[in-house]
Design an enzyme around this catalytic site. Structure first.
Site, PDB file in Angstrom:
ATOM      1  CD  GLU A 137       7.182   4.287   1.455  1.00 17.15           C
ATOM      2  OE1 GLU A 137       7.637   4.514   2.572  1.00 17.15           O
ATOM      3  OE2 GLU A 137       6.331   4.447   0.881  1.00 17.15           O
ATOM      4  CE1 TYR A 160       5.320  -1.137   4.106  1.00 18.69           C
ATOM      5  CE2 TYR A 160       6.072   1.122   2.989  1.00 18.69           C
ATOM      6  CZ  TYR A 160       5.627  -0.262   2.952  1.00 18.69           C
ATOM      7  OH  TYR A 160       5.048  -0.633   1.633  1.00 18.69           O
TER       8      TYR A 160
HETATM    9  P1  NAD Z   1      -2.886  -2.871   2.201  1.00 19.59           P
HETATM   10  O1  NAD Z   1      -2.435  -2.528   3.641  1.00 19.59           O
HETATM   11  O2  NAD Z   1      -3.973  -2.192   1.537  1.00 19.59           O
HETATM   12  O3  NAD Z   1      -3.413  -4.447   2.234  1.00 19.59           O
HETATM   13  C1  NAD Z   1      -2.426  -5.544   2.949  1.00 19.59           C
HETATM   14  C2  NAD Z   1      -3.269  -6.804   3.076  1.00 19.59           C
HETATM   15  O4  NAD Z   1      -2.503  -7.518   3.750  1.00 19.59           O
HETATM   16  C3  NAD Z   1      -4.647  -6.615   3.682  1.00 19.59           C
HETATM   17  O5  NAD Z   1      -5.559  -7.223   3.190  1.00 19.59           O
HETATM   18  C4  NAD Z   1      -4.252  -7.252   5.018  1.00 19.59           C
HETATM   19  O6  NAD Z   1      -5.552  -8.065   5.754  1.00 19.59           O
HETATM   20  C5  NAD Z   1      -3.364  -8.284   4.913  1.00 19.59           C
HETATM   21  N1  NAD Z   1      -2.298  -8.766   5.683  1.00 19.59           N
HETATM   22  C6  NAD Z   1      -1.882  -8.068   6.755  1.00 19.59           C
HETATM   23  N2  NAD Z   1      -1.107  -8.936   7.541  1.00 19.59           N
HETATM   24  C7  NAD Z   1      -1.238 -10.035   7.057  1.00 19.59           C
HETATM   25  C8  NAD Z   1      -1.018 -11.409   7.764  1.00 19.59           C
HETATM   26  N3  NAD Z   1      -0.184 -11.361   8.895  1.00 19.59           N
HETATM   27  N4  NAD Z   1      -1.415 -12.491   7.163  1.00 19.59           N
HETATM   28  C9  NAD Z   1      -2.105 -12.414   5.882  1.00 19.59           C
HETATM   29  N5  NAD Z   1      -2.655 -11.292   5.441  1.00 19.59           N
HETATM   30  C10 NAD Z   1      -2.316 -10.194   6.181  1.00 19.59           C
HETATM   31  O7  NAD Z   1      -1.709  -3.007   1.474  1.00 19.59           O
HETATM   32  P2  NAD Z   1      -1.314  -2.420  -0.178  1.00 19.59           P
HETATM   33  O8  NAD Z   1      -1.238  -0.868   0.017  1.00 19.59           O
HETATM   34  O9  NAD Z   1      -2.345  -3.103  -1.075  1.00 19.59           O
HETATM   35  O10 NAD Z   1       0.001  -3.004  -0.489  1.00 19.59           O
HETATM   36  C11 NAD Z   1       0.229  -4.301  -0.907  1.00 19.59           C
HETATM   37  C12 NAD Z   1       1.714  -4.623  -1.077  1.00 19.59           C
HETATM   38  O11 NAD Z   1       2.269  -3.651  -1.809  1.00 19.59           O
HETATM   39  C13 NAD Z   1       2.486  -4.351   0.237  1.00 19.59           C
HETATM   40  O12 NAD Z   1       3.636  -5.384   0.422  1.00 19.59           O
HETATM   41  C14 NAD Z   1       3.254  -2.971   0.231  1.00 19.59           C
HETATM   42  O13 NAD Z   1       4.624  -3.068   0.916  1.00 19.59           O
HETATM   43  C15 NAD Z   1       3.385  -3.016  -1.158  1.00 19.59           C
HETATM   44  N6  NAD Z   1       3.515  -1.975  -1.924  1.00 19.59           N
HETATM   45  C16 NAD Z   1       2.399  -0.956  -1.867  1.00 19.59           C
HETATM   46  C17 NAD Z   1       2.374   0.394  -2.183  1.00 19.59           C
HETATM   47  C18 NAD Z   1       1.389   1.568  -2.215  1.00 19.59           C
HETATM   48  O14 NAD Z   1       1.373   2.541  -2.306  1.00 19.59           O
HETATM   49  N7  NAD Z   1       0.036   1.207  -1.405  1.00 19.59           N
HETATM   50  C19 NAD Z   1       3.439   1.092  -3.133  1.00 19.59           C
HETATM   51  C20 NAD Z   1       4.670  -0.328  -3.400  1.00 19.59           C
HETATM   52  C21 NAD Z   1       4.419  -1.478  -2.616  1.00 19.59           C
HETATM   53  P1  TYD Z   2       1.420   8.162   2.492  1.00 20.16           P
HETATM   54  O1  TYD Z   2      -0.049   7.956   1.684  1.00 20.16           O
HETATM   55  O2  TYD Z   2       1.314   7.614   3.811  1.00 20.16           O
HETATM   56  O3  TYD Z   2       2.357   7.161   1.507  1.00 20.16           O
HETATM   57  P2  TYD Z   2       4.037   6.908   2.013  1.00 20.16           P
HETATM   58  O4  TYD Z   2       4.315   7.695   3.526  1.00 20.16           O
HETATM   59  O5  TYD Z   2       4.210   5.690   2.074  1.00 20.16           O
HETATM   60  O6  TYD Z   2       4.662   7.608   0.923  1.00 20.16           O
HETATM   61  O7  TYD Z   2       1.826   9.648   2.352  1.00 20.16           O
HETATM   62  C1  TYD Z   2       2.165   9.970   1.111  1.00 20.16           C
HETATM   63  C2  TYD Z   2       2.907  11.552   1.499  1.00 20.16           C
HETATM   64  O8  TYD Z   2       1.765  12.499   1.928  1.00 20.16           O
HETATM   65  C3  TYD Z   2       3.904  11.567   2.472  1.00 20.16           C
HETATM   66  O9  TYD Z   2       4.895  12.495   2.307  1.00 20.16           O
HETATM   67  C4  TYD Z   2       3.171  11.876   3.901  1.00 20.16           C
HETATM   68  C5  TYD Z   2       2.208  12.785   3.404  1.00 20.16           C
HETATM   69  N1  TYD Z   2       0.958  12.824   4.106  1.00 20.16           N
HETATM   70  C6  TYD Z   2       0.427  13.952   4.628  1.00 20.16           C
HETATM   71  O10 TYD Z   2       1.012  15.271   4.095  1.00 20.16           O
HETATM   72  N2  TYD Z   2      -0.820  14.026   5.257  1.00 20.16           N
HETATM   73  C7  TYD Z   2      -1.443  12.880   5.452  1.00 20.16           C
HETATM   74  O11 TYD Z   2      -2.627  13.017   6.351  1.00 20.16           O
HETATM   75  C8  TYD Z   2      -0.873  11.556   4.816  1.00 20.16           C
HETATM   76  C9  TYD Z   2      -1.637  10.454   5.471  1.00 20.16           C
HETATM   77  C10 TYD Z   2       0.256  11.743   4.477  1.00 20.16           C
END
Ligand code: NAD
Ligand code: TYD
Length: 355
Positions: A137, A160
């Site tokens: 992103e 974000y």
């Molecule tokens: P998540 O929100 O599920 O988990 C985040 C974790 O970080 C939680 O366990 C939370 O308790 C911990 N945390 C938050 N603030 C904190 C702090 N101040 N100190 C210590 N711990 C803290 O997130 P996720 O989806 O597992 O994402 C993990 C990483 O991967 C993030 O850096 C995110 O940007 C990156 N990422 C996520 C996605 C996705 O699709 N979910 C894709 C690409 C990259």
């Molecule tokens: P999301 O899972 O929040 O991931 P990101 O915004 O980081 O890509 O959302 C994925 C896509 O789905 C995004 O285009 C927003 C859309 N979305 C909905 O249409 N409805 C919902 O309730 C949510 C949470 C996301």
């Protein structure tokens, strides 16, 4: 600290992706000591790691990555040689409601960790690595064609993604200024087990199961590039061990879906699994107000990772989604625990606003 080959700090290991990283490293590398640091915010849940919490090479530390003295003490205590940094505020919608907590955790938290590495490793950078887990992103949004490559200019458009972009820049600044050994990976949207049901896929699974409206933002035409979380984690393993320092690797499985098509696919999969007549749950789809600044399309070109390091995804989207739905249907208690309290309040506020 014992006879471990490496002592790795994993931050955010109680979250969605972090818990999969911790599980893989604890099980696959018994010669590594894994210290999981997590603040246990609403998104962090130690139930995610119940199966490995007794492992002898695993330690949990509760704490906040923005607390400088606590972080420095932790580095003195464990003498980490590596960091895999995942702790973050991670949900775009929450960042729109509360941007400052994203700046604090994602920017200040990352800087605090980098600084601890700089101090702790200043006399010896050999075999050290700060691995920063980031998102596609940061590159902003695409039109209907083209891909994000490692050369694409950063153009974040939500609080974000801007906070993640800032953290990526700090990581590279520490590399260039202090020669800190770093690697960054920028991955596309993940899905899989233990995913907090505020994100699209687990939210839809939960709502389909409970016959609740399926809130699709805008016209559902936004496109995301979905990767099974275990495939993200296998890429992290490969990049951590064989990636080149100072480099960025984009991670994605060339799997683009318009939101509306994805929701319809999920509905079909779940109607079958729940023995509902075909088409039953599709009636739950409800178009709601769009997200402000909603990025149209993300799509990763993973060529650098696939050609240089030989990574490839292990499942098709259909297989990954089936596994994910099966996990949610078999883990009702987990869903119940994470959807009580804060989640309910967030959900009511977020979706009352949109309808
Ligand atoms: P998540 O929100 O599920 O988990 C985040 C974790 O970080 C939680 O366990 C939370 O308790 C911990 N945390 C938050 N603030 C904190 C702090 N101040 N100190 C210590 N711990 C803290 O997130 P996720 O989806 O597992 O994402 C993990 C990483 O991967 C993030 O850096 C995110 O940007 C990156 N990422 C996520 C996605 C996705 O699709 N979910 C894709 C690409 C990259
Ligand atoms: P999301 O899972 O929040 O991931 P990101 O915004 O980081 O890509 O959302 C994925 C896509 O789905 C995004 O285009 C927003 C859309 N979305 C909905 O249409 N409805 C919902 O309730 C949510 C949470 C996301």
């Amino acid at each position: 600290m014992g006879n471990y080959e490496r002592t790795i700090l994993v931050t955010g290991g109680a979250g969605f992706i972090g818990s999969h990283v911790v599980r893989r490293f604890v099980n696959k590398f018994p010669s590594y000591k894994i210290v999981n640091l997590d603040a246990l915010t609403y998104a962090g849940n130690l139930e995610n790691l119940a199966d490995i919490q007794q492992a002898s090479n695993y330690i949990f530390e509760k704490g906040d990555i923005t607390h400088e003295s606590f972080i420095n003490t932790l580095f003195e205590k464990y003498k980490f040689d590596s960091v895999i940094h995942l702790a973050a505020e991670s949900h775009v919608d929450r960042s729109i409601n509360d941007p400052l907590s994203f700046v604090k955790t994602n920017v200040l938290g990352t800087a605090t960790l980098l600084n601890a590495c700089r101090t702790s490793w200043k006399n010896n950078l050999i075999n050290k690595i700060f691995y920063h887990v980031s998102t596609d992103e940061v590159y902003g949004t695409l039109g209907s064609d083209g891909y994000f490559t490692e050369e694409t200019c950063y153009d974040p458009r939500s609080p974000y993604s801007a906070s993640k972009a800032a953290s990526d820049h700090l990581v590279m600044a520490y590399h260039h200024t202090y020669h800190l050994p770093v690697i960054i990976s920028n991955c596309s949207n993940n899905y899989g087990s233990h995913h907090f049901p505020e994100k699209l896929i687990p939210l839809m699974i939960n709502n389909i199961k409970n016959n609740k409206p399926l809130p699709v933002y805008g016209k559902g035409e936004n496109v995301r590039d979905w990767l099974w979380v275990e495939d993200h984690v296998s890429a992290i393993d490969i990049i951590f061990h064989r990636g080149r320092q100072g480099e960025t690797y984009n991670i994605g499985g060339l799997n683009e879906w318009r939101n509306i098509d994805l929701v319809k696919l999920l509905v079909r999969i779940m109607d079958k699994k729940l023995n509902r007549p075909e088409g039953t749950s599709e009636k739950l789809i409800t178009f709601v107000a769009d997200r402000p600044g909603h990025d149209l399309r993300y799509a990763i070109d993973p060529k650098k990772l696939t050609t240089e390091l030989g990574w490839k995804p292990s499942v098709t989207f259909q297989e990954g989604l089936e596994k994910t739905v099966d996990w949610y249907l078999a883990n009702d208690e987990w869903v119940k625990h994470v959807t009580s309290g804060d989640y309910q309040q967030y959900y009511d506020q977020q979706y009352k606003k949109k309808t």
